[in-house]
Structure formats: C-alpha cells, structure tokens
Design a protein around this motif. Structure first.
Motif, short mmCIF file in Angstrom:
data_model
loop_
_atom_site.label_atom_id
_atom_site.label_comp_id
_atom_site.label_asym_id
_atom_site.label_seq_id
_atom_site.Cartn_x
_atom_site.Cartn_y
_atom_site.Cartn_z
N TYR A 183 -0.03 -1.90 -5.59
CA TYR A 183 0.54 -1.39 -4.34
C TYR A 183 1.34 -2.52 -3.72
O TYR A 183 0.77 -3.52 -3.27
CB TYR A 183 -0.56 -0.94 -3.38
N THR B 230 -3.37 -0.82 -10.96
CA THR B 230 -2.51 -0.19 -9.97
C THR B 230 -2.01 -1.26 -9.01
O THR B 230 -2.81 -2.01 -8.44
CB THR B 230 -3.25 0.90 -9.18
N SER C 90 5.33 -0.11 0.22
CA SER C 90 5.13 1.34 0.14
C SER C 90 5.19 1.84 -1.30
O SER C 90 5.02 3.04 -1.55
CB SER C 90 6.22 2.05 0.96
N LYS C 91 5.41 0.95 -2.25
CA LYS C 91 5.56 1.36 -3.65
C LYS C 91 4.22 1.25 -4.39
O LYS C 91 3.42 0.38 -4.11
CB LYS C 91 6.61 0.50 -4.36
N LYS C 92 4.05 2.17 -5.34
CA LYS C 92 2.84 2.20 -6.16
C LYS C 92 3.26 2.21 -7.63
O LYS C 92 4.06 3.05 -8.05
CB LYS C 92 2.01 3.44 -5.83
#
Length: 552
Positions: A489, A487, A492-494
């Motif tokens: 990060y 994942t 603000s994007k994932k």
C-alpha cells in the motif's frame, strides 16, 4: 496516612456497604469481552502489550490465580475501588456532611465506584494510582523531602504502567505549575520515573513501538462531526446522568484557592479540551476521561459548597442519577435483557458461547480469524490461550504479537468468521459464519527486514529481505489458496504480488534470508505518502510493516 485511616473509620459503614455491592456485582455480572482480552495478557506476562502497558496483565494474573472466575478476575478492582472512594473523601475534606459527600461521589457512573469499580479494566488501576499521586503531590507542594520524592516517582511510574493517559495527567500538572521545572526535586522525580519505566521502554523498542504507532497513528480515522457530538454528549452523561451539565459548569466556574486546586481544575477541564482536539483525528471512547472524573468530583463539590442555593437543591439531581445508575447495574446482572439490548452482548456467558462453538466445529480445532474479542472469550472459557490468524484489514491487537497459529500446521481446522461453509446465529444474538480448512499451512515467522526504497521516473523500487525466523522451511506456494502474498500500500495505490512469482526460490528454509526486489509503476509522489507492506496467505495476515512517511 493517619488522616486516611480516620476517613476509613468514619466512613466504615458506607465503604463496607459499597465493597459488598461491588463484590456481588462482580460475581453476578458476566465478563465483558475486553476483560477476557486483558486476561489474555496475563497468560504471557511481559513488560508491554500492543494496546496497553502491563499493569492490567499483573492485576488479571493475581485475580486469576486466586480464582478463575468472574469474581476472581475482578477482585483487585473491587478492593482498590474502596480505596479510591476513601481517597476522594479525604481530598474533599468535608467531615461535616458525610452522607452528602458519599452520595455525591456515587452519582458519577464512570469512576471506580461503578463501571470501573467492579470491571477488570486499565482505567480502574489508573484511577487508583492517580488518587495516590494526588495525595503525594499535595504533600510534595508543602515539602519535597526524599520520602515524598520517592513515593511520587513510584506512583507516577505505576500510573504510566496502568494506562498511557497518565501522560495527559502529567501534562496538565506541569501546565498548572510550570515552576516545577526549576526545582531540583522535579528532575530527580523525572529521572527516577524514567529509570522505573526502562523495562517498558526497552520492550517498545524491541517490538518497534506497537503501542505508540497504534494509538497515535493506526487508530486515526479522520474528523467526523458525529465523533465530536458523541464525545460531548457522552461526557455530560458520565458527569452524572441528570446533573452532568451542571457539574461541568460548576467546575469551570470554580476559582482555585491554591496550586493543588488549580492542578485539579486543569486536569478536569484539560482532559475535555484535549479529547475535543483529538476528535479531529478520530473517534474518542467515552471512558478515556475516567481518570479526570476524580478531579471533576473534588472541584465541583467544593464549588457546590461555595454556592448555598445550588447546595440546597442539588440533592434533587443526585438521587435520581443514583437511581438510574443502579437500574443500569441491575440490567447488567447475568443474562438479563440480553436478547433485547445489544450492549448486553458485550457481557456474555462465555462458557455457553464456547460450548456452542465447539458443537459447530464438531470437535475440530478452532482458528479465530476475525475480532480479538472472540479468541479472548473462547480462551478465557477454556483457561488456555488459543491460536488466531486474523484476516487482512482487521484491527491490529495483541493477537498479532502472540502468533500461535503454527501449532495447527498440517491439521484440519474450523476457521471462525472465515469462508461461507456454515452460518448460524448464537443464542446471545450475535451472528457468525465459518469454514473448514483441511490442511492448514502457517507462514508465521516469515517477516520483512532491511526495507529500502528509491524513486525514479514514476517508479518506486522496493528492496527488502524476506526472513524465515521459524524452525520450519516454508513453501512460498503451498496450494491453491495457501500461498504467500505481498501487498504494497503506497499512498492510495495498492499492489499485490505472490512471492513465488517474483522470487527465484520456491521455498524459504528455516533462518534463511532472501533478498527481494519489487518495482511499482505509475507512481506520482505526494507529500506524506505512507508505505505499508503486508504478508498474507489465504486472506489471513502473516506480517505487517509500516513506514510513517515516504522519503524521496
């Protein structure tokens, strides 16, 4: 030392009484989950830990070796609490009003007289070395001979080894007497202290500075007016349930007569100002000012003695405060009011809770996935360090550094606070849930190294090495739920990727390193964007790496 011995003798009945009170309180009050957490430190002695320096681990180890009981774990704080009161009496230096001095000190609920006087917490150790520091610093201001310089160096190092709040103490000592930097002995103390701290500094470097990143960055939650109000109200109460606001006012009004008193005033007021400013960054725990309470007591008492009108009526504020504090101490004993007061759930009969959990798990090995408190409680009850694999999004802690879950590899486990197979309410009022995992597959030991980033035309390209540091080969896709996921990060994007889908290999061998390239699309650069890479499996955290800022 002669003067301290004189204080011990003159106040022997007061101090003996207080030692007995705290001894009984330590024996008959259930452990707080934080005490169990610090006990976990002592099972793997090291020069550093995720949240705190190692002094609390050493204290817990000594107490636990004496007796694996609540009294055994707390015996060191109980003993040093008597010395802290003695040192405060010595620094107040009012031999004519013994009763007044003693009762004034115990009207403060937070320092080692009460809360930290019988609980195994870093604050108790910090207060102990702080009063030693004050005694040696007072001597240093008169004569900076070699003996005093050596004693100060050792004491300062011990303060820092107890809790990082020692740095705030040293900051205000320096601000109160900046001329220190022009003394050769100051730099000798500085050099010796750094030398004594070298093992801890090396530990921080080897572990990528987990303590400093956590306290200065991870804990940050942004400004909230509620945090500020909580802090201000909490500090007034902790300066005395009834007399607090008067005590703080008296400390502000006090005019220091010399450099030492000026230093005490700077520390007492400086801690308040420092943490009011810190409230802009996140929540402040009330007990973070516990060490400055020592200075607050000394300065406010001297101011009371300077104003005869206040001195006469102040006892009417002190004694009700002491009464309320003792009522609170009675509430803490054993399981009193545990069903009615949520605070009492933090002080629990750990054996009862652990036995209850065993019955829910039906003899299956237990894997803790949420809250470091639960694994701490269970491990203390069983006198053995148990594995955890914490869920993504949970608070980071020492549990992340222990990484023991691989011993459950291939076994059926009951994962506490995971899934939805079982729900129950514990006898202490806490609610729990859990699920069975039939064939647990651990990815512990797989980490990310040599991360590099580049940005071009709204795309961020990540390149890193996926390294298997364990002794076993690992399938990137083991079963439907247990598969290694990356994942990302970024600001603000994932972005989420399963490793077996972006990697040519389906298995990573022991000690093998695989180069991985990932592209993140539609990215707009923003100043101070941060990147956080996390490896997980089945919603459980495997590895996490943060880069504080993104460089384009």
């Amino acid at each position: 030392m002669r003067k301290i011995k004189k204080v011990l003798f003159e106040y022997r009945w007061f101090l003996s009484f207080w030692f007995l009170i705290n001894l009984l309180q330590a024996k008959f009050t259930n452990l707080h989950y934080d005490e169990a957490y610090y006990w976990l430190y002592s099972k793997v002695l090291s020069w550093g830990y995720f949240d705190h320096p190692p002094m609390i681990a050493a204290s817990s180890k000594i107490g636990d070796l004496l007796s694996h009981t609540t009294l055994g774990l707390r015996i060191i704080p109980v003993i040093i609490g008597v010395f802290v009161i003695s040192a405060i009496i010595f620094l107040i230096n009012d031999n004519k009003n013994k009763n007044h001095v003693f009762f004034y000190i115990i009207s403060f609920p937070l320092i080692t007289t009460h809360i930290a006087g019988f609980l195994s917490l870093p604050d108790a150790l910090l207060c102990f070395f702080f009063v030693l520091f004050l005694i040696f610093y007072q001597k240093y201001l008169r004569d900076d001979n070699v003996t005093v310089v050596l004693a100060l160096s050792i004491t300062i190092a011990c303060m820092i080894y107890s809790k990082y709040h020692a740095f705030i103490v040293l900051l205000f000592v320096l601000l109160a007497n900046f001329k220190l930097v022009f003394k050769k002995s100051f730099w000798l103390i500085f050099s010796m202290t750094i030398l004594l701290l070298t093992p801890h500094i090396i530990w921080q470097i080897k572990n990528d500075y987990p303590s400093f990143i956590y306290h200065l960055d991870t804990r940050a939650s942004g400004f909230s007016l509620n945090n500020l109000f909580e802090f201000i109200i909490g500090q007034i109460v902790l300066a005395g349930p009834i007399s607090g606001i008067v005590v703080i006012y008296l400390t502000i009004k006090y005019r220091a007569k010399d450099t030492f008193e000026k230093t005490l005033k700077y520390i007492a007021i400086g801690f308040y100002l420092f943490f009011i400013f810190y409230c802009l960054n996140g929540r402040v725990e009330a007990h973070w000012t516990s060490v400055s309470t020592v200075a607050l007591i000394i300065i406010s008492y001297k101011q009371i003695k300077n104003i005869s009108k206040i001195d006469k009526f102040f006892k009417y504020l002190i004694y009700p405060s002491i009464f309320l504090i003792f009522c609170a101490r009675i509430v803490l004993v054993e399981d009193n009011f545990s069903e009615k007061l949520s605070l009492k759930r933090n002080f629990m009969n750990m054996d009862n809770w652990s036995n209850e959990l065993d019955s829910i798990a039906k003899g299956t090995d237990i894997l803790f996935t949420n809250k470091y408190q639960n694994v701490s409680i269970y491990s203390y009850s069983k006198n053995k360090l148990y594995p955890s694999a914490l869920k993504t999004g949970t608070r980071f802690s020492q549990i992340d550094l222990f990484k023991l879950d691989s011993i459950y590899d291939g076994k059926k486990v009951f994962a506490l606070d995971f899934g939805n197979d079982i729900f129950w309410k514990s006898k202490n009022g806490s609610e729990h849930y859990g699920s069975f995992i039939n064939n647990y597959y651990s990815y512990t030991g797989i980490e990310i190294e040599n991360l590099s980033l580049s940005y071009s035309k709204s795309t961020v390209d990540l390149e890193f090495d996926l390294v298997n540091k364990s002794s076993k080969s690992r399938f990137l896709n083991y079963d439907e739920n247990q598969k290694l996921k990356l994942t990302c990060y970024l600001g603000s994007k994932k972005n989420e990727f399963y490793l077996f889908e972006i990697c040519d290999k389906k298995e990573i061998m022991s000690k093998e390193s695989i180069n991985i390239n990932v592209s993140l699309k539609d990215f707009s650069p923003v100043d101070n964007d941060r990147i956080n890479l996390e490896l997980s499996s089945n919603g459980l955290r495997v590895f996490n790496q943060k880069v504080s800022s993104f460089i384009y």
